[in-house]
Design a protein around this motif. Structure first.
Motif, PDB file in Angstrom:
ATOM      1  N   PRO A 236       0.812  -1.236   0.000  1.00 38.88           N
ATOM      2  CA  PRO A 236       0.000   0.000   0.000  1.00 38.88           C
ATOM      3  C   PRO A 236       0.837   1.274   0.000  1.00 38.88           C
ATOM      4  CG  PRO A 236      -0.906  -1.613   1.531  1.00 38.88           C
ATOM      5  CD  PRO A 236       0.396  -2.168   1.061  1.00 38.88           C
ATOM      6  N   ALA A 237       1.944   1.290   0.760  1.00 36.03           N
ATOM      7  CA  ALA A 237       2.784   2.490   0.787  1.00 36.03           C
ATOM      8  C   ALA A 237       3.426   2.739  -0.575  1.00 36.03           C
ATOM      9  CB  ALA A 237       3.863   2.352   1.856  1.00 36.03           C
ATOM     10  N   GLY A 238       3.877   1.663  -1.222  1.00 34.48           N
ATOM     11  CA  GLY A 238       4.448   1.788  -2.552  1.00 34.48           C
ATOM     12  C   GLY A 238       3.432   2.253  -3.567  1.00 34.48           C
ATOM     13  N   MET A 239       2.192   1.811  -3.394  1.00 37.38           N
ATOM     14  CA  MET A 239       1.129   2.242  -4.300  1.00 37.38           C
ATOM     15  C   MET A 239       0.896   3.738  -4.169  1.00 37.38           C
ATOM     16  SD  MET A 239      -1.021   0.838  -6.496  1.00 37.38           S
ATOM     17  CE  MET A 239      -0.956   2.277  -7.564  1.00 37.38           C
ATOM     18  N   ARG A 240       0.906   4.229  -2.944  1.00 36.71           N
ATOM     19  CA  ARG A 240       0.709   5.670  -2.736  1.00 36.71           C
ATOM     20  C   ARG A 240       1.880   6.468  -3.312  1.00 36.71           C
ATOM     21  NH1 ARG A 240      -1.178   3.630   2.256  1.00 36.71           N
ATOM     22  NH2 ARG A 240       0.841   4.051   3.249  1.00 36.71           N
ATOM     23  N   ALA A 241       3.086   5.962  -3.116  1.00 35.22           N
ATOM     24  CA  ALA A 241       4.271   6.669  -3.618  1.00 35.22           C
ATOM     25  C   ALA A 241       4.282   6.720  -5.136  1.00 35.22           C
ATOM     26  CB  ALA A 241       5.537   5.980  -3.108  1.00 35.22           C
ATOM     27  N   SER A 242       3.744   5.688  -5.778  1.00 39.05           N
ATOM     28  CA  SER A 242       3.789   5.617  -7.239  1.00 39.05           C
ATOM     29  C   SER A 242       3.029   6.768  -7.889  1.00 39.05           C
ATOM     30  CB  SER A 242       3.214   4.281  -7.730  1.00 39.05           C
ATOM     31  OG  SER A 242       1.807   4.221  -7.509  1.00 39.05           O
ATOM     32  N   ARG A 243       2.000   7.252  -7.221  1.00 36.20           N
ATOM     33  CA  ARG A 243       1.221   8.355  -7.793  1.00 36.20           C
ATOM     34  C   ARG A 243       2.070   9.632  -7.835  1.00 36.20           C
ATOM     35  NH1 ARG A 243      -5.149   8.412  -7.020  1.00 36.20           N
ATOM     36  NH2 ARG A 243      -5.641   9.731  -8.805  1.00 36.20           N
ATOM     37  N   TRP A 244       2.823   9.866  -6.787  1.00 37.12           N
ATOM     38  CA  TRP A 244       3.710  11.024  -6.756  1.00 37.12           C
ATOM     39  C   TRP A 244       4.809  10.875  -7.803  1.00 37.12           C
ATOM     40  CZ3 TRP A 244       8.961  11.326  -5.771  1.00 37.12           C
ATOM     41  CH2 TRP A 244       9.470  12.615  -5.624  1.00 37.12           C
ATOM     42  N   VAL A 245       5.352   9.655  -7.937  1.00 37.37           N
ATOM     43  CA  VAL A 245       6.402   9.406  -8.928  1.00 37.37           C
ATOM     44  C   VAL A 245       5.872   9.660 -10.335  1.00 37.37           C
ATOM     45  CG1 VAL A 245       7.868   7.632  -9.973  1.00 37.37           C
ATOM     46  CG2 VAL A 245       7.657   7.762  -7.481  1.00 37.37           C
ATOM     47  N   ALA A 246       4.659   9.188 -10.617  1.00 36.58           N
ATOM     48  CA  ALA A 246       4.081   9.377 -11.952  1.00 36.58           C
ATOM     49  C   ALA A 246       3.999  10.856 -12.309  1.00 36.58           C
ATOM     50  CB  ALA A 246       2.700   8.739 -12.018  1.00 36.58           C
ATOM     51  N   ALA A 247       3.543  11.673 -11.367  1.00 35.32           N
ATOM     52  CA  ALA A 247       3.435  13.114 -11.621  1.00 35.32           C
ATOM     53  C   ALA A 247       4.813  13.731 -11.819  1.00 35.32           C
ATOM     54  CB  ALA A 247       2.707  13.789 -10.463  1.00 35.32           C
TER      55      ALA A 247
END
Length: 292
Positions: A236-247
């Motif tokens: 779950p933490a990695g999933m949340r971080a991925s959104r910031w990385v995508a942007a």
């Protein structure tokens, strides 16, 4: 799966539980074997090769003229002077490809020791690396439609891309897959945007436009599966971080692929990533892709 269930799919939903990982990876491997077909030689897939043959361009057929000298100059060092929208689109095709090829080369060399063995995870990773090679061929193949235009030398990526990929290649798995997931999400958004933008280009060359659209559709089918794979690999933490990385990755478009910025993928268009999700992909992609 019901239409209602399919409509609720989201790139940003909680990742699958760890207990389901092996079953999902085996399901994805089955999907990949069906999509790619048997291996031919060291690096080829039977069905992929057949699809590449279908999309091959036997001889130039576009009525629009691409200025080869201007194309070559901007391929090496983009300045955008005098480029038509069609030239921008073709440059974007080959540069997105070149950046992806560079990333595959660097990360595969750095992580080769992790791709050995017969565990489902390693088998999937090896297959996805081969798929990226086909993306290179698909995108560069579009050049064949245009008289006098060739891509013979590898494009040198912008330092921003080199920095991202260099760091990514050395990350431990706990960081690697969230960052890779974010990069894949940015890529899906970018490819989907390119697909929509192509609808306004090449008005007198519908065959060329359709060929380029088909190439993007094939890539998007793969990329959705790559997103699914990385969702399986993160918590779950990695999933949340991925959104910031995508942007963050998408915000570097003006440096990494300035042709897309010139075509309209500007700051306002990039903000649409915040609301972009699985359901906005073409129906064909959602029907054909693996997602979990």
């Amino acid at each position: 799966m019901t239409l209602a269930a399919a409509a609720q799919r989201s790139f940003y939903a909680p990742p699958p539980p760890l207990a389901r990982s092996d079953d999902l990876l085996l399901a994805y491997l089955s999907f990949l074997e069906e999509r790619n077909g048997p291996t031919e030689g060291a690096h080829s897939f039977c069905r992929r090769e057949a699809r590449m043959a279908q999309l091959a361009v036997p001889e130039p057929d576009a009525s629009v003229t691409i200025d080869a000298e201007r194309f070559d100059k901007n391929y090496v060092d983009f300045d955008g002077q005098g480029l038509t929208e069609e030239e921008l689109a073709l440059l974007a095709f080959v540069k997105v490809n070149a950046g992806e090829a560079y990333g595959v080369q660097v990360t595969s060399e750095a992580r080769a020791h992790l791709h050995r063995g017969d565990a489902p995870f390693a088998r999937v990773e090896r297959t996805l690396l081969r798929e990226e090679d086909y993306h290179t061929k698909l995108l560069v193949g579009a050049v064949g439609h245009f008289e006098g235009v060739q891509v013979t030398d590898a494009w040198t990526p912008h330092w921003t891309l080199k920095l991202l990929i260099g760091g990514l290649a050395t990350f431990p798995a706990a960081l690697f897959h969230p960052v890779l997931l974010g990069s894949e999400l940015a890529g899906v958004f970018q490819f989907n945007w390119m697909l929509q933008r192509l609808g306004t280009l090449f008005p007198d060359d519908s065959g060329v436009r359709e060929s380029m659209e088909e190439r993007l559709l094939e890539i998007l089918v793969d990329e959705v599966g790559h997103v699914a794979f990385n969702r399986i690999a993160v918590g779950p933490a990695g999933m949340r971080a991925s959104r910031w990385v995508a942007a963050s990755v998408l915000s570097a478009t003006p440096q990494m692929v300035p042709e897309l910025q010139a075509l309209g993928l500007d700051a306002q268009a990039r903000r649409e990533l915040s609301t972009f999700d699985y359901h906005q992909l073409p129906e064909e992609v959602r029907r054909r892709a693996f997602f979990a």
